[in-house]
Design a protein around this motif. Structure first.
Motif, mmCIF file in Angstrom:
data_model
loop_
_atom_site.group_PDB
_atom_site.id
_atom_site.type_symbol
_atom_site.label_atom_id
_atom_site.label_comp_id
_atom_site.label_asym_id
_atom_site.label_seq_id
_atom_site.Cartn_x
_atom_site.Cartn_y
_atom_site.Cartn_z
ATOM 1 N N LEU A 246 0.835 -1.193 0.000
ATOM 2 C CA LEU A 246 0.000 0.000 0.000
ATOM 3 C C LEU A 246 0.876 1.251 0.000
ATOM 4 C CD1 LEU A 246 -2.642 -1.060 2.685
ATOM 5 C CD2 LEU A 246 -2.776 -1.341 0.196
ATOM 6 N N PRO A 247 0.460 2.310 -0.700
ATOM 7 C CA PRO A 247 1.256 3.545 -0.746
ATOM 8 C C PRO A 247 1.434 4.145 0.646
ATOM 9 C CG PRO A 247 -0.421 3.545 -2.466
ATOM 10 C CD PRO A 247 -0.730 2.398 -1.558
ATOM 11 N N ALA A 248 2.688 4.255 1.079
ATOM 12 C CA ALA A 248 2.964 4.653 2.462
ATOM 13 C C ALA A 248 2.428 6.039 2.786
ATOM 14 C CB ALA A 248 4.474 4.596 2.712
ATOM 15 N N ASP A 249 2.510 6.981 1.836
ATOM 16 C CA ASP A 249 2.050 8.339 2.119
ATOM 17 C C ASP A 249 0.545 8.374 2.352
ATOM 18 O OD1 ASP A 249 1.925 7.629 -0.660
ATOM 19 O OD2 ASP A 249 1.425 9.705 -1.153
ATOM 20 N N LEU A 250 -0.191 7.537 1.635
ATOM 21 C CA LEU A 250 -1.641 7.487 1.809
ATOM 22 C C LEU A 250 -2.011 6.777 3.105
ATOM 23 C CD1 LEU A 250 -2.737 6.651 -1.846
ATOM 24 C CD2 LEU A 250 -2.676 8.894 -0.716
ATOM 25 N N VAL A 251 -1.300 5.725 3.430
ATOM 26 C CA VAL A 251 -1.561 5.015 4.683
ATOM 27 C C VAL A 251 -1.280 5.923 5.880
ATOM 28 C CG1 VAL A 251 -0.834 3.084 6.149
ATOM 29 C CG2 VAL A 251 -1.117 2.738 3.696
ATOM 30 N N ALA A 252 -0.196 6.697 5.813
ATOM 31 C CA ALA A 252 0.207 7.526 6.943
ATOM 32 C C ALA A 252 -0.818 8.595 7.291
ATOM 33 C CB ALA A 252 1.552 8.187 6.637
ATOM 34 N N GLU A 253 -1.551 9.081 6.289
ATOM 35 C CA GLU A 253 -2.500 10.176 6.502
ATOM 36 C C GLU A 253 -3.934 9.685 6.694
ATOM 37 O OE1 GLU A 253 -3.197 14.632 4.503
ATOM 38 O OE2 GLU A 253 -2.215 13.045 3.369
ATOM 39 N N LEU A 254 -4.123 8.385 6.704
ATOM 40 C CA LEU A 254 -5.464 7.807 6.751
ATOM 41 C C LEU A 254 -6.108 7.962 8.122
ATOM 42 C CD1 LEU A 254 -7.607 6.028 5.277
ATOM 43 C CD2 LEU A 254 -6.370 4.038 6.178
ATOM 44 N N GLU A 255 -7.327 8.447 8.136
ATOM 45 C CA GLU A 255 -8.086 8.576 9.385
ATOM 46 C C GLU A 255 -8.343 7.200 10.003
ATOM 47 O OE1 GLU A 255 -12.293 10.621 10.862
ATOM 48 O OE2 GLU A 255 -12.146 9.792 8.839
ATOM 49 N N GLY A 256 -8.107 7.084 11.301
ATOM 50 C CA GLY A 256 -8.457 5.865 12.022
ATOM 51 C C GLY A 256 -7.546 4.680 11.770
ATOM 52 N N ARG A 257 -6.365 4.913 11.237
ATOM 53 C CA ARG A 257 -5.488 3.787 10.889
ATOM 54 C C ARG A 257 -5.171 2.915 12.104
ATOM 55 N NH1 ARG A 257 0.551 3.468 10.150
ATOM 56 N NH2 ARG A 257 0.606 5.691 10.663
ATOM 57 N N GLY A 258 -4.953 3.527 13.260
ATOM 58 C CA GLY A 258 -4.636 2.746 14.455
ATOM 59 C C GLY A 258 -5.743 1.775 14.820
ATOM 60 N N THR A 259 -6.983 2.232 14.725
ATOM 61 C CA THR A 259 -8.127 1.372 15.012
ATOM 62 C C THR A 259 -8.189 0.216 14.033
ATOM 63 O OG1 THR A 259 -9.401 3.226 15.917
ATOM 64 C CG2 THR A 259 -10.645 1.297 15.191
ATOM 65 N N MET A 260 -7.978 0.520 12.759
ATOM 66 C CA MET A 260 -8.026 -0.540 11.737
ATOM 67 C C MET A 260 -6.968 -1.605 11.978
ATOM 68 S SD MET A 260 -8.464 1.846 8.374
ATOM 69 C CE MET A 260 -9.427 3.354 8.553
ATOM 70 N N LEU A 261 -5.762 -1.179 12.322
ATOM 71 C CA LEU A 261 -4.686 -2.143 12.544
ATOM 72 C C LEU A 261 -4.947 -2.991 13.782
ATOM 73 C CD1 LEU A 261 -1.575 0.020 11.602
ATOM 74 C CD2 LEU A 261 -2.651 -1.790 10.255
ATOM 75 N N GLN A 262 -5.489 -2.367 14.827
ATOM 76 C CA GLN A 262 -5.856 -3.144 16.012
ATOM 77 C C GLN A 262 -6.882 -4.210 15.668
ATOM 78 O OE1 GLN A 262 -6.638 -1.217 19.903
ATOM 79 N NE2 GLN A 262 -6.042 0.690 18.901
ATOM 80 N N LEU A 263 -7.886 -3.809 14.931
ATOM 81 C CA LEU A 263 -8.957 -4.738 14.586
ATOM 82 C C LEU A 263 -8.439 -5.835 13.662
ATOM 83 C CD1 LEU A 263 -11.981 -5.067 15.169
ATOM 84 C CD2 LEU A 263 -12.440 -3.805 13.068
ATOM 85 N N ALA A 264 -7.595 -5.469 12.707
ATOM 86 C CA ALA A 264 -7.018 -6.458 11.804
ATOM 87 C C ALA A 264 -6.184 -7.478 12.565
ATOM 88 C CB ALA A 264 -6.158 -5.759 10.745
ATOM 89 N N ASP A 265 -5.387 -7.002 13.499
ATOM 90 C CA ASP A 265 -4.539 -7.917 14.269
ATOM 91 C C ASP A 265 -5.371 -8.792 15.198
ATOM 92 O OD1 ASP A 265 -2.389 -6.862 12.960
ATOM 93 O OD2 ASP A 265 -1.616 -5.729 14.665
ATOM 94 N N ASP A 266 -6.428 -8.218 15.763
ATOM 95 C CA ASP A 266 -7.314 -9.021 16.614
ATOM 96 C C ASP A 266 -7.994 -10.112 15.799
ATOM 97 O OD1 ASP A 266 -6.604 -7.468 18.748
ATOM 98 O OD2 ASP A 266 -8.591 -6.604 19.090
ATOM 99 N N PHE A 267 -8.451 -9.755 14.592
ATOM 100 C CA PHE A 267 -9.074 -10.760 13.727
ATOM 101 C C PHE A 267 -8.079 -11.869 13.407
ATOM 102 C CE2 PHE A 267 -10.197 -12.584 9.622
ATOM 103 C CZ PHE A 267 -11.563 -12.803 9.748
ATOM 104 N N SER A 268 -6.861 -11.493 13.076
ATOM 105 C CA SER A 268 -5.836 -12.484 12.741
ATOM 106 C C SER A 268 -5.561 -13.406 13.924
ATOM 107 C CB SER A 268 -4.548 -11.773 12.314
ATOM 108 O OG SER A 268 -4.761 -10.966 11.181
ATOM 109 N N MET A 269 -5.481 -12.844 15.117
ATOM 110 C CA MET A 269 -5.240 -13.683 16.295
ATOM 111 C C MET A 269 -6.415 -14.601 16.578
ATOM 112 S SD MET A 269 -3.055 -11.469 19.075
ATOM 113 C CE MET A 269 -4.214 -10.115 19.248
#
Length: 366
Positions: free
Chosen positions: A318-341
């Protein structure tokens, strides 16, 4: 399930889950500021190439819409469905329905009610913002009566509001494609009861399911269409997907070819555009920009394309500049990691006979 997964496979799975969710959100955010503009208006405001990055929407750059909001609550509903098996309960559509009711609350309430023990996601204050939610999604959740295939909500609605939130069903890689399709359909009819509305959601989920396991989009589409063709009312969905496949062979991709597939307001058009842009994309950024620069539902087509490309290539593509400015990225990553676990290591997190852990507070079985 965890015992069957090597560490390398678990890492690949997590990267694809993250890629699918964050990629979809990036596409959503790229389209958020131009959703209701024609292609001529987009070019007049942003230049001949249209948007080439985030533009301001909802008072900020990188803002997501209801597409990403509902996708996140879909993920949470699936995690809680798996947790509820400890109590001998197993009906994922019910848990996803309850998750959508929590999302519905974020569209009208000022903020989270700390008195209610409803898990962590609904306590994320940034989610309490109405981002042009679809009328069918709101109407379908006006009460707590759950739509079913026999009695769907909004029986005439085939808007894209069900398909744009259905990528998470495809992340259930331990399920068969038939079951993934069925679950996506049963959760689509919670708000969209027209066959095109819910079968498009099923097709999308099965394509994501194939990509999550390293297959090609073509292989995923072939498998999805075979499943869809066995259902009544499949004709519009199948025709739209086949039109997208045919468009790939017509020449250099451009916005004109995208617009020949429709505007994306309906389920089959949004699916076709998202698939086409993912199929012809030389890289993630180009695919996402092609998916949003057209007259129509740019955020939904961008979201669908992003889900596909993220599941295909993983988060690091994914384009790093777009990911860095994305609203709510921390929440998404938490949820993604929880789903994976949950999908790979659930025995270490909860169990019918084991002690209650922090997981039970994050994902209460209610």
């Amino acid at each position: 399930m965890a015992a069957l997964w090597s560490r390398e496979r678990q890492q690949d799975f997590r990267s694809r889950v993250r890629g699918c969710l964050v990629g979809g959100a990036v596409g959503d955010a790229l389209g958020a500021g131009i959703e209701f503009l024609s292609l001529d208006e987009i070019r007049a405001q942003h230049g001949a190439d249209g948007v080439t990055g985030y533009v301001t929407a909802y008072h900020r750059r990188g803002a997501i819409t209801d597409d990403t909001q509902m996708t996140l609550f879909t993920v949470e509903g699936l995690i809680r469905a798996h947790v509820r098996r400890d109590d001998g309960l197993w009906h994922p559509p019910s848990d996803v329905h309850r998750a959508y009711l929590r999302w519905k609350a974020t569209q009208s309430e000022w903020g989270p009610d700390e008195r209610r023990d409803e898990g962590w996601l609904v306590r994320e204050e940034w989610l309490y913002s109405s981002r042009a939610p679809g009328h069918a999604c709101l109407r379908g959740l006006d009460d707590e009566v759950m739509g079913t295939l026999d009695k769907p909500k909004n029986a005439d609605s085939k808007g894209c509001g069900a398909v744009m939130r259905s990528a998470p069903f495809g992340m259930l890689v331990g399920w068969s494609p038939d079951l993934v399709f069925q679950l996506a359909v049963e959760c689509a009819v919670l708000t969209h009861g027209h066959p095109t509305g819910y079968l498009s959601a099923g097709v999308f989920a099965v394509v994501v399911h194939a990509l999550m396991q390293g297959a090609s989009i073509d292989a995923g589409v072939r498998g999805a269409l075979e499943i869809a063709a066995a259902h009544d009312g499949h004709e519009e969905t199948v025709a739209a997907v086949e039109a997208a496949l045919a468009m790939v062979r017509t020449g250099t991709p451009d916005s004109g070819r995208v617009e020949e597939l429709g505007q994306g307001w309906t389920a089959e058009e949004a699916l076709a555009i998202g698939l086409y842009c993912a199929l012809v994309a030389p890289d993630v950024r180009s695919g996402l920009l092609l998916a949003v620069n057209h007259s129509g539902d740019s955020d939904s087509t961008g979201s669908i394309c992003g889900n596909l490309l993220g599941a295909m290539h993983g988060e690091t593509a994914l384009p790093a500049d777009l990911v860095a400015e994305l609203e709510g990225r921390g929440t998404m990553l938490q949820l993604a990691d929880d789903f994976s676990m949950e999908m790979t290591q659930s025995a270490a997190l909860h169990g019918a006979d084991g002690p209650r852990t922090h997981w039970a507070k994050r994902y209460p079985a209610t």
